[in-house]
Design a protein around this motif. Structure first.
Motif, short mmCIF file in Angstrom:
data_model
loop_
_atom_site.label_atom_id
_atom_site.label_comp_id
_atom_site.label_asym_id
_atom_site.label_seq_id
_atom_site.Cartn_x
_atom_site.Cartn_y
_atom_site.Cartn_z
N THR A 3 0.84 -1.19 0.00
CA THR A 3 0.00 0.00 0.00
C THR A 3 0.88 1.25 0.00
O THR A 3 2.10 1.17 0.19
N LEU A 4 0.25 2.42 -0.17
CA LEU A 4 1.00 3.67 -0.10
C LEU A 4 1.64 3.84 1.27
O LEU A 4 2.77 4.33 1.39
N SER A 5 0.93 3.42 2.30
CA SER A 5 1.48 3.50 3.66
C SER A 5 2.73 2.65 3.79
O SER A 5 3.71 3.05 4.43
N ASP A 6 2.70 1.47 3.18
CA ASP A 6 3.88 0.60 3.19
C ASP A 6 5.06 1.28 2.51
O ASP A 6 6.20 1.20 2.98
N LEU A 7 4.79 1.96 1.39
CA LEU A 7 5.86 2.64 0.66
C LEU A 7 6.42 3.80 1.48
O LEU A 7 7.63 4.04 1.49
N ALA A 127 3.52 6.01 -15.05
CA ALA A 127 3.10 5.26 -13.87
C ALA A 127 4.10 5.44 -12.72
O ALA A 127 3.72 5.65 -11.57
N ALA A 128 5.39 5.39 -13.05
CA ALA A 128 6.42 5.59 -12.02
C ALA A 128 6.32 6.99 -11.43
O ALA A 128 6.47 7.19 -10.21
N MET A 129 6.08 7.97 -12.29
CA MET A 129 5.93 9.35 -11.82
C MET A 129 4.76 9.48 -10.86
O MET A 129 4.85 10.15 -9.83
N VAL A 130 3.64 8.85 -11.18
CA VAL A 130 2.45 8.92 -10.32
C VAL A 130 2.75 8.35 -8.94
O VAL A 130 2.35 8.91 -7.91
N LEU A 131 3.48 7.24 -8.90
CA LEU A 131 3.87 6.66 -7.61
C LEU A 131 4.74 7.63 -6.81
O LEU A 131 4.50 7.89 -5.62
N MET A 132 5.76 8.17 -7.47
CA MET A 132 6.68 9.07 -6.79
C MET A 132 5.99 10.36 -6.36
O MET A 132 6.30 10.93 -5.31
N ARG A 133 5.05 10.82 -7.15
CA ARG A 133 4.33 12.06 -6.85
C ARG A 133 3.52 11.94 -5.56
O ARG A 133 3.25 12.94 -4.89
N ALA A 134 3.16 10.72 -5.22
CA ALA A 134 2.39 10.50 -4.00
C ALA A 134 3.29 10.34 -2.78
O ALA A 134 2.79 10.26 -1.65
N LEU A 135 4.61 10.30 -3.00
CA LEU A 135 5.54 10.02 -1.91
C LEU A 135 6.53 11.15 -1.62
O LEU A 135 6.99 11.29 -0.49
N TYR A 136 6.85 11.95 -2.65
CA TYR A 136 7.90 12.96 -2.52
C TYR A 136 7.36 14.36 -2.78
O TYR A 136 6.38 14.55 -3.50
#
Length: 307
Positions: A3-7, A127-136
């Motif tokens: 999950t996003l929390s895990d990341l 897709a990678a950008m979307v993941l990183m955008r939610a984390l950084y």
């Protein structure tokens, strides 16, 4: 399922594992669910860094990484590299030119292959950008600088920085290629060249002046800055311009509308990459859209299911 929390709690190692799975199993249900959650929970501003090869993009990227980390902001970097024709992987590896502290959890650098795109962004990059955008806090995408990269970057980034090198004819190319309509900020690199940098800046400003009314009807005035990344001169002004553009995007829902347009464009590009022209033709028979605020990943998965 990750999950996003895990990341967020797992740090760089957790994100690296998910990106590896994304590259090998992009359509796996757990990946789709994770991308959906990330798309609906954006945190960072996405900066696209583009320009001709040799203009100094990697040096500028390194200076931006330092500046953002010194200000306490976290940053993820996607470095788009040429692809190996044999393996399909990125040729330049992890960009040794980007010197970062491997123990710093606030910096994440990932090289990704352009794949079959001539300098453009592969489907998986979005897709990678979307993941990183939610984390950084900041996501920086550095392109190869050839082919489609100058135009494709606008389909992924919130703020596009176009780099011009003094005395190289880049400013003339800028005027010829219609690239004048793409950037939100123009940077003249290698500002230590003095008069040549000042002249390049004047040429670019003249080209921008000829472009009356950008295609998107934007009221944003594109700043043209002179930067010397090696001497860390002009970097503060550049980060201030990036922040100003980010604030402007938040007004009147501009940023949200832009990201919705990007999501729709990504769906069409993904369909064309996977199923060719026939797949795009069938869009009319099997409509697939992602309305503002909806995940394009779920929309694409549904389209694939219905084919």
């Amino acid at each position: 399922m990750t999950t996003l929390s895990d990341l967020r709690s797992g740090g760089k190692a957790a994100l690296a594992r998910v990106l590896a799975r994304l590259e090998s199993h992009a359509d796996a249900p757990d990946i789709i669910r994770l991308l959906d959650a990330a798309f609906l929970a954006p945190v960072g501003q996405v900066i696209g860094l583009t320009g001709p090869p040799g203009v100094g993009k990697s040096t500028l990227a390194g200076a931006l990484i330092t500046a953002y980390r010194q200000s306490g902001r976290t940053i993820a970097v996607i470095a788009i590299d040429p692809s190996s024709k044999r393996s399909g992987g990125a040729l330049l590896g992890d960009r040794t030119r980007l010197r970062t502290d491997p123990d710093d959890q606030g910096i994440f650098v990932r090289s990704m292959a352009a794949r079959d795109q001539l300098g453009g962004l592969a489907e998986i990059t979005f897709a990678a950008m979307v993941l990183m955008r939610a984390l950084y806090d900041v996501v920086l995408i550095e392109t190869v600088g050839v082919g489609q990269s100058e135009t494709d970057i606008a389909l992924a980034a919130d703020t596009v920085i176009f780099c011009v090198q003094p005395g190289s004819g880049d400013s003339l190319q800028f005027m010829k290629a219609g690239i004048v309509e793409i950037p939100d900020i123009v940077v003249v690199t290698k500002g230590d060249l003095g008069r040549a940098a000042t002249r390049a800046r004047a040429d670019v400003k003249g080209a921008l002046g000829l472009n009356e009314g950008r295609q998107d009807g934007s009221a944003w005035t594109v700043p043209v800055l002179i930067v010397s990344a090696n001497a860390a001169e002009g970097i503060d002004a550049l980060t201030e311009a990036v922040a100003a553009h980010g604030s402007w995007l938040k007004e009147e829902g501009r940023g949200q509308a832009k990201r919705a347009t990007q999501a729709a464009a990504w769906i069409e590009a993904a369909i064309k990459e996977r199923w060719g022209r026939e797949g795009v033709k069938r869009l009319n028979a099997v409509p697939v859209t992602a309305r503002t605020g909806e995940s394009p990943f779920l929309a694409l998965a549904e389209y694939a299911r219905r084919l």
